[in-house]
Design a protein around this motif. Sequence first.
Motif, mmCIF file in Angstrom:
data_model
loop_
_atom_site.group_PDB
_atom_site.id
_atom_site.type_symbol
_atom_site.label_atom_id
_atom_site.label_comp_id
_atom_site.label_asym_id
_atom_site.label_seq_id
_atom_site.Cartn_x
_atom_site.Cartn_y
_atom_site.Cartn_z
ATOM 1 N N ILE A 49 0.837 -1.198 0.000
ATOM 2 C CA ILE A 49 0.000 0.000 0.000
ATOM 3 C C ILE A 49 0.878 1.257 0.000
ATOM 4 C CG2 ILE A 49 -1.638 1.360 1.371
ATOM 5 C CD1 ILE A 49 -2.853 -1.353 2.271
ATOM 6 N N ALA A 50 1.931 1.249 0.790
ATOM 7 C CA ALA A 50 2.829 2.406 0.855
ATOM 8 C C ALA A 50 3.438 2.709 -0.505
ATOM 9 C CB ALA A 50 3.926 2.167 1.892
ATOM 10 N N SER A 51 3.769 1.681 -1.278
ATOM 11 C CA SER A 51 4.346 1.926 -2.599
ATOM 12 C C SER A 51 3.313 2.543 -3.542
ATOM 13 C CB SER A 51 4.948 0.648 -3.185
ATOM 14 O OG SER A 51 3.947 -0.282 -3.529
ATOM 15 N N ILE A 52 2.065 2.130 -3.436
ATOM 16 C CA ILE A 52 0.999 2.719 -4.248
ATOM 17 C C ILE A 52 0.794 4.179 -3.847
ATOM 18 C CG2 ILE A 52 -1.491 2.676 -4.711
ATOM 19 C CD1 ILE A 52 -1.258 -0.426 -4.442
ATOM 20 N N GLN A 53 0.834 4.438 -2.550
ATOM 21 C CA GLN A 53 0.658 5.808 -2.062
ATOM 22 C C GLN A 53 1.746 6.719 -2.593
ATOM 23 O OE1 GLN A 53 -1.628 5.046 2.139
ATOM 24 N NE2 GLN A 53 0.574 4.989 2.191
ATOM 25 N N GLU A 54 2.958 6.231 -2.631
ATOM 26 C CA GLU A 54 4.057 7.031 -3.187
ATOM 27 C C GLU A 54 3.825 7.306 -4.668
ATOM 28 O OE1 GLU A 54 6.778 8.618 -1.771
ATOM 29 O OE2 GLU A 54 5.582 8.162 0.003
ATOM 30 N N ASP A 88 -9.712 6.712 -5.670
ATOM 31 C CA ASP A 88 -8.710 6.050 -6.512
ATOM 32 C C ASP A 88 -7.767 5.199 -5.656
ATOM 33 O OD1 ASP A 88 -9.783 7.186 -8.772
ATOM 34 O OD2 ASP A 88 -8.192 8.683 -9.017
ATOM 35 N N LEU A 89 -7.304 5.759 -4.543
ATOM 36 C CA LEU A 89 -6.415 5.004 -3.666
ATOM 37 C C LEU A 89 -7.139 3.808 -3.063
ATOM 38 C CD1 LEU A 89 -3.788 4.508 -2.154
ATOM 39 C CD2 LEU A 89 -4.464 6.277 -0.507
ATOM 40 N N ALA A 90 -8.366 3.994 -2.608
ATOM 41 C CA ALA A 90 -9.128 2.883 -2.030
ATOM 42 C C ALA A 90 -9.336 1.771 -3.050
ATOM 43 C CB ALA A 90 -10.471 3.382 -1.496
ATOM 44 N N ALA A 91 -9.633 2.129 -4.288
ATOM 45 C CA ALA A 91 -9.832 1.127 -5.341
ATOM 46 C C ALA A 91 -8.544 0.358 -5.611
ATOM 47 C CB ALA A 91 -10.345 1.792 -6.619
ATOM 48 N N ARG A 92 -7.414 1.040 -5.599
ATOM 49 C CA ARG A 92 -6.126 0.359 -5.808
ATOM 50 C C ARG A 92 -5.840 -0.607 -4.660
ATOM 51 N NH1 ARG A 92 -2.141 3.171 -8.983
ATOM 52 N NH2 ARG A 92 -0.798 1.418 -8.436
ATOM 53 N N ILE A 93 -6.146 -0.193 -3.425
ATOM 54 C CA ILE A 93 -5.938 -1.064 -2.269
ATOM 55 C C ILE A 93 -6.859 -2.280 -2.366
ATOM 56 C CG2 ILE A 93 -6.203 -1.246 0.237
ATOM 57 C CD1 ILE A 93 -5.333 1.780 0.315
#
Length: 108
Positions: A49-54, A88-93
């Motif tokens: 998740i941290a890598s997606i957030q970055e 968008d972030l929630a969907a990626r997670i």
Amino acid sequence: MPYAEPLSPQEIERLLAGLPGWSLAAGATQLAAKYRLAHVPAAIFAVHIASIQEELNHHSDLTLGYDTLSVSITTHAAGSRLTAKDFDLAARIAAIAPGHGAAPLAAD
């Protein structure tokens, strides 16, 4: 509508319907989910998740438990209101959760 503009309650409800396991929290200013992990340590899921957030330059609050990971998302720059960035972030997670053996728990 700009990406970081606050969403209307109707837009929030429409987008939330597409995110099973996610709910509104903190007076509808945050998206929240809690995942239980059966076989993979929750810390590995948190690092992914941290890598997606970055990549998205948009960060959530992560609370790591023994076999759980809680996620809380809001856009502070929009006055701690929900924006398209949050969804968008929630969907990626939500998309990577099954690969980690993570199943969403019912909202508290």
